[in-house]
Design a protein around this motif. Structure first.
Motif, PDB file in Angstrom:
ATOM      1  N   THR A  56       2.756  -4.023  -5.457  1.00 45.21           N
ATOM      2  CA  THR A  56       2.076  -4.719  -4.933  1.00 45.21           C
ATOM      3  C   THR A  56       2.328  -4.160  -3.591  1.00 45.21           C
ATOM      4  O   THR A  56       3.144  -4.069  -2.893  1.00 45.21           O
ATOM      5  N   ASP A  57       1.241  -5.410  -3.089  1.00 44.37           N
ATOM      6  CA  ASP A  57       0.640  -5.311  -1.108  1.00 44.37           C
ATOM      7  C   ASP A  57       1.564  -6.227  -0.787  1.00 44.37           C
ATOM      8  O   ASP A  57       2.110  -6.856  -1.469  1.00 44.37           O
ATOM      9  N   PRO A  58       2.543  -5.898   0.500  1.00 43.00           N
ATOM     10  CA  PRO A  58       3.630  -6.756   1.294  1.00 43.00           C
ATOM     11  C   PRO A  58       3.063  -7.722   1.578  1.00 43.00           C
ATOM     12  O   PRO A  58       3.943  -8.330   2.248  1.00 43.00           O
ATOM     13  N   ILE A  59       1.845  -8.135   1.788  1.00 46.11           N
ATOM     14  CA  ILE A  59       1.213  -8.832   2.567  1.00 46.11           C
ATOM     15  C   ILE A  59       0.142  -9.627   1.481  1.00 46.11           C
ATOM     16  O   ILE A  59       0.867 -11.076   1.266  1.00 46.11           O
ATOM     17  N   THR A  60      -0.938  -9.416   1.282  1.00 44.43           N
ATOM     18  CA  THR A  60      -1.376 -10.093  -0.392  1.00 44.43           C
ATOM     19  C   THR A  60      -1.248  -9.963  -1.665  1.00 44.43           C
ATOM     20  O   THR A  60      -1.520 -10.839  -2.420  1.00 44.43           O
ATOM     21  N   ASN A  61      -0.293  -9.027  -1.911  1.00 50.30           N
ATOM     22  CA  ASN A  61      -0.003  -8.865  -3.673  1.00 50.30           C
ATOM     23  C   ASN A  61      -0.780  -8.302  -4.288  1.00 50.30           C
ATOM     24  O   ASN A  61      -0.675  -8.638  -5.550  1.00 50.30           O
ATOM     25  N   ASP A  62      -1.776  -7.958  -3.704  1.00 51.85           N
ATOM     26  CA  ASP A  62      -2.626  -6.936  -4.660  1.00 51.85           C
ATOM     27  C   ASP A  62      -2.496  -5.882  -4.846  1.00 51.85           C
ATOM     28  O   ASP A  62      -1.293  -5.035  -4.653  1.00 51.85           O
ATOM     29  N   LEU A  63      -2.491  -5.870  -6.679  1.00 55.15           N
ATOM     30  CA  LEU A  63      -1.695  -4.593  -7.464  1.00 55.15           C
ATOM     31  C   LEU A  63      -2.819  -3.545  -7.872  1.00 55.15           C
ATOM     32  O   LEU A  63      -4.144  -3.989  -7.907  1.00 55.15           O
ATOM     33  N   THR A  64      -2.285  -2.097  -7.153  1.00 52.32           N
ATOM     34  CA  THR A  64      -2.923  -1.173  -7.321  1.00 52.32           C
ATOM     35  C   THR A  64      -1.837  -0.360  -8.272  1.00 52.32           C
ATOM     36  O   THR A  64      -0.436  -0.364  -8.299  1.00 52.32           O
ATOM     37  N   VAL A  65      -2.479   0.561  -9.172  1.00 53.50           N
ATOM     38  CA  VAL A  65      -1.999   1.743 -10.387  1.00 53.50           C
ATOM     39  C   VAL A  65      -2.264   2.949  -9.734  1.00 53.50           C
ATOM     40  O   VAL A  65      -3.644   2.813  -9.171  1.00 53.50           O
ATOM     41  N   THR A  66      -1.213   3.592  -9.162  1.00 54.19           N
ATOM     42  CA  THR A  66      -1.714   4.992  -7.840  1.00 54.19           C
ATOM     43  C   THR A  66      -1.456   5.948  -9.049  1.00 54.19           C
ATOM     44  O   THR A  66      -0.361   6.592 -10.120  1.00 54.19           O
ATOM     45  N   ASP A  67      -2.333   7.521  -8.885  1.00 52.65           N
ATOM     46  CA  ASP A  67      -1.536   8.847 -10.763  1.00 52.65           C
ATOM     47  C   ASP A  67      -0.505   9.963  -9.521  1.00 52.65           C
ATOM     48  O   ASP A  67      -0.368   9.071  -8.191  1.00 52.65           O
ATOM     49  N   SER A  68      -0.726  10.156 -10.456  1.00 56.63           N
ATOM     50  CA  SER A  68       0.565  12.026  -9.475  1.00 56.63           C
ATOM     51  C   SER A  68      -0.070  11.841  -8.025  1.00 56.63           C
ATOM     52  O   SER A  68       0.461  12.599  -7.146  1.00 56.63           O
ATOM     53  N   THR A  69      -1.710  11.958  -7.684  1.00 52.52           N
ATOM     54  CA  THR A  69      -2.003  12.554  -6.535  1.00 52.52           C
ATOM     55  C   THR A  69      -2.380  11.366  -6.091  1.00 52.52           C
ATOM     56  O   THR A  69      -3.053  11.435  -5.201  1.00 52.52           O
ATOM     57  N   ALA A  70      -1.976  10.399  -5.699  1.00 47.75           N
ATOM     58  CA  ALA A  70      -2.381   8.967  -4.954  1.00 47.75           C
ATOM     59  C   ALA A  70      -3.706   8.376  -5.243  1.00 47.75           C
ATOM     60  O   ALA A  70      -3.821   8.027  -4.204  1.00 47.75           O
ATOM     61  N   THR A  71      -4.450   8.953  -6.134  1.00 48.22           N
ATOM     62  CA  THR A  71      -5.047   8.258  -6.570  1.00 48.22           C
ATOM     63  C   THR A  71      -5.508   6.595  -7.366  1.00 48.22           C
ATOM     64  O   THR A  71      -4.544   6.471  -7.884  1.00 48.22           O
ATOM     65  N   VAL A  72      -6.261   6.187  -6.762  1.00 48.23           N
ATOM     66  CA  VAL A  72      -6.117   4.751  -6.992  1.00 48.23           C
ATOM     67  C   VAL A  72      -6.604   5.033  -8.373  1.00 48.23           C
ATOM     68  O   VAL A  72      -7.795   5.269  -8.549  1.00 48.23           O
ATOM     69  N   VAL A  73      -6.309   4.655  -9.219  1.00 47.73           N
ATOM     70  CA  VAL A  73      -7.038   4.083 -10.706  1.00 47.73           C
ATOM     71  C   VAL A  73      -7.242   3.160 -11.666  1.00 47.73           C
ATOM     72  O   VAL A  73      -8.138   3.074 -12.259  1.00 47.73           O
ATOM     73  N   PHE A  74      -6.519   1.600 -10.722  1.00 45.89           N
ATOM     74  CA  PHE A  74      -6.637   0.784 -11.191  1.00 45.89           C
ATOM     75  C   PHE A  74      -6.708   0.103  -9.610  1.00 45.89           C
ATOM     76  O   PHE A  74      -5.330   0.008  -9.192  1.00 45.89           O
ATOM     77  N   PRO A  75      -7.483  -1.070  -9.438  1.00 45.58           N
ATOM     78  CA  PRO A  75      -8.543  -1.713 -10.180  1.00 45.58           C
ATOM     79  C   PRO A  75      -8.948  -0.351 -10.048  1.00 45.58           C
ATOM     80  O   PRO A  75      -9.359   0.527  -8.691  1.00 45.58           O
ATOM     81  N   VAL A  76     -10.303  -0.350 -10.798  1.00 45.77           N
ATOM     82  CA  VAL A  76     -11.314   0.813 -10.875  1.00 45.77           C
ATOM     83  C   VAL A  76     -12.291   0.517 -10.055  1.00 45.77           C
ATOM     84  O   VAL A  76     -12.914  -0.420  -9.930  1.00 45.77           O
ATOM     85  N   LEU A  77     -12.908   1.576  -9.068  1.00 45.05           N
ATOM     86  CA  LEU A  77     -13.801   1.051  -8.091  1.00 45.05           C
ATOM     87  C   LEU A  77     -14.867   1.175  -9.241  1.00 45.05           C
ATOM     88  O   LEU A  77     -15.391   1.661  -9.886  1.00 45.05           O
ATOM     89  N   PRO A  78     -16.156   0.120  -8.126  1.00 44.57           N
ATOM     90  CA  PRO A  78     -15.528  -0.759  -6.971  1.00 44.57           C
ATOM     91  C   PRO A  78     -15.323  -1.769  -6.999  1.00 44.57           C
ATOM     92  O   PRO A  78     -14.926  -2.461  -6.199  1.00 44.57           O
ATOM     93  N   ALA A  79     -14.560  -1.921  -7.982  1.00 43.59           N
ATOM     94  CA  ALA A  79     -13.266  -3.167  -7.835  1.00 43.59           C
ATOM     95  C   ALA A  79     -12.658  -3.383  -6.983  1.00 43.59           C
ATOM     96  O   ALA A  79     -12.507  -1.973  -6.544  1.00 43.59           O
ATOM     97  N   LEU A  80     -12.210  -4.776  -6.340  1.00 40.61           N
ATOM     98  CA  LEU A  80     -11.119  -4.235  -5.624  1.00 40.61           C
ATOM     99  C   LEU A  80      -9.920  -5.189  -5.750  1.00 40.61           C
ATOM    100  O   LEU A  80     -10.025  -5.497  -6.172  1.00 40.61           O
ATOM    101  N   PRO A  81      -8.994  -4.911  -5.004  1.00 37.32           N
ATOM    102  CA  PRO A  81      -7.661  -4.829  -5.442  1.00 37.32           C
ATOM    103  C   PRO A  81      -7.584  -5.735  -5.761  1.00 37.32           C
ATOM    104  O   PRO A  81      -8.352  -6.485  -5.148  1.00 37.32           O
ATOM    105  N   ALA A  82      -6.360  -6.511  -6.362  1.00 38.42           N
ATOM    106  CA  ALA A  82      -6.958  -8.253  -6.217  1.00 38.42           C
ATOM    107  C   ALA A  82      -5.466  -8.897  -7.032  1.00 38.42           C
ATOM    108  O   ALA A  82      -4.287  -8.099  -7.018  1.00 38.42           O
ATOM    109  N   PRO A  83      -4.575  -9.827  -6.532  1.00 39.99           N
ATOM    110  CA  PRO A  83      -3.541 -10.433  -7.107  1.00 39.99           C
ATOM    111  C   PRO A  83      -3.479 -10.401  -8.746  1.00 39.99           C
ATOM    112  O   PRO A  83      -4.166 -10.692  -9.297  1.00 39.99           O
ATOM    113  N   TYR A  84      -2.145  -9.760  -8.836  1.00 37.45           N
ATOM    114  CA  TYR A  84      -1.562  -9.690 -10.176  1.00 37.45           C
ATOM    115  C   TYR A  84      -1.731 -11.739 -11.000  1.00 37.45           C
ATOM    116  O   TYR A  84      -0.966 -12.302 -10.006  1.00 37.45           O
ATOM    117  N   VAL A  85      -2.439 -11.258 -11.678  1.00 35.05           N
ATOM    118  CA  VAL A  85      -1.933 -12.854 -12.747  1.00 35.05           C
ATOM    119  C   VAL A  85      -1.687 -12.254 -14.114  1.00 35.05           C
ATOM    120  O   VAL A  85      -2.055 -11.619 -14.597  1.00 35.05           O
TER     121      VAL A  85
END
Length: 409
Positions: free
Chosen positions: A232-261
């Motif tokens: 979770t982002d230290p400021i916005t608290n947006d949740l992201t998930v990355t794989d072992s290569t640091a590739t963002v797998v959530f949210p899936v592009l073109p969606a933008l990171p958003a706070p966890y609900v």
């Protein structure tokens, strides 16, 4: 027609030998109580009897196999019953330990008791039968299945071989359950992944936990892409998930990171993850694929949790760990119960098949008796007739062989 003395003697001996053979044959039938002893007695009946005898011999073999299978499965059922009692005791200790009133000394005492239960379960898993063979080693019955390493972990040295015995013409039944299936391959309580909650620099102070993490679409699942990091982002608290290569797998592009609900299902790479609680800004954790967790690892985690005592610096994470251990312990108990049920079902099948064999054995024995059993009244009558015939032949020979022409001069 002239009859020579030699011819007379030969015919007489042959006749008496034939009568004696008849008597011996009748005596064989009487002594055995059987009407059909050889194919000469009744060729058709003899062939039918051969089928009866073969079927009865097979039933006898199946009964021996059933006794052997019952012995093996009964021993394993007893072992699983003991394992159930041990796990139930450990669960009670763990529930007792989750009490704020417990002192460090109390928790250390409980940890020692659970360690003792661990050793008991270890002995159960290394049980041997009356011949000294290990019952949970698969085909490697002469190899101790479980050994404990220096770090306290337990490894399995047997194999996955399941022995079977034939208990009917088209029925085979397993006689053993392997140690890896019984004690090592326990379903992960949260699904297909285990969780590592970092203690620094972003400790889990919110108490967020992975409630479930399952591979729901094997076709979309990217094998080898994990482990996955939830952050979770230290400021916005947006949740992201990355794989072992640091590739963002959530949210899936073109969606933008958003706070966890709270309560939302996080889906990526064919995986569905559900969280309990709300992560605070800057918190993170990692999930790694792990479908099975051994019972011994679960108990070791429980011991470590108790030994940590009331001095845990992060009480929220301490409680998350407790809940994870308790859920996995419940999964272990369910697993052992299912193993015991399997042994019980096998014993029921063996008992039922044994009854069927007894019924069939009685039917075959009755059919065999109808064909080959001797009518003693008739056999005794024939025996007496044969004796009289032999006596008449002997008396006739005795009188005739003594006659000469001089008797009439």
């Amino acid at each position: 027609m002239r009859v020579s003395t030699a011819q007379f003697y030969l015919q007489s001996v042959q006749q008496m030998s034939s009568k004696a053979a008849d008597i011996n044959e009748q005596m064989a039938h009487l002594s055995s109580g059987k009407r059909v002893l050889t194919a000469k007695d009744d060729a058709v009946a003899y062939g039918t009897l051969a089928g009866y005898k073969n079927d009865l011999a097979n039933i006898e073999k199946y009964k021996r196999n059933i006794n052997q299978a019952e012995s093996h499965n009964s021993l394993q059922e007893v072992s699983f019953a003991g394992a159930e009692d041990i796990l139930n005791d450990i669960q009670q200790r763990l529930l007792q330990a989750n009490n704020g009133a417990m002192s460090d000394e109390d928790l250390q005492t409980l940890a020692k008791q659970v360690r003792h239960s661990f050793n008991q379960l270890f002995d159960v898993a290394n049980s041997q039968n009356e011949n000294g063979n290990y019952i949970f080693s698969g085909y490697k019955t002469d190899v101790q299945p479980f050994s404990q390493q220096v770090d306290g972990s337990v490894s399995y040295g047997g194999d996955s071989g399941v022995r079977e015995l034939q208990i009917a013409k088209n029925i085979k039944i397993p006689t053993n359950q392997t140690g890896d299936a019984a004690f090592m391959n326990v379903a992960n309580a949260i699904g297909d992944f285990s969780v590592n909650y970092p203690t620094a620099p972003a400790a889990n102070t919110s108490g967020v936990a992975v409630e479930s993490a399952n591979i729901t679409d094997r076709n979309a699942y990217n094998l080898g892409a994990g482990p996955y990091t939830f952050a979770t982002d230290p400021i916005t608290n947006d949740l992201t998930v990355t794989d072992s290569t640091a590739t963002v797998v959530f949210p899936v592009l073109p969606a933008l990171p958003a706070p966890y609900v709270a309560g939302q299902t996080i889906s990526f790479d064919g995986i569905d993850v559900t969280l309990s609680g709300n992560p605070l800004p800057g918190e993170s954790f990692v999930i790694s694929e792990q479908e099975d967790i051994s019972i011994f690892a679960t108990i070791n985690n429980a011991i470590a949790w108790m030994e940590q005592g009331s001095v845990a610096t992060n009480q929220e994470q301490h409680q998350v760990d407790y809940n994870t251990i308790l859920e996995q312990l419940n999964s272990s108990m369910t697993h052992i119960t299912s193993r015991r049920v399997d042994s019980g079902i096998r014993l029921q099948v063996l008992d039922s098949q044994k009854d069927r064999h007894l019924d069939l054995e009685l039917s075959l024995a009755a059919g065999q008796a109808n064909i080959e059993d001797l009518d003693f009244a008739k056999a005794i009558s024939e025996f007496e007739q044969a004796k009289i015939a032999l006596q008449v032949s002997q008396q006739t020979f005795s009188k005739v062989q003594g006659l000469t022409l001089f008797n009439y001069i």
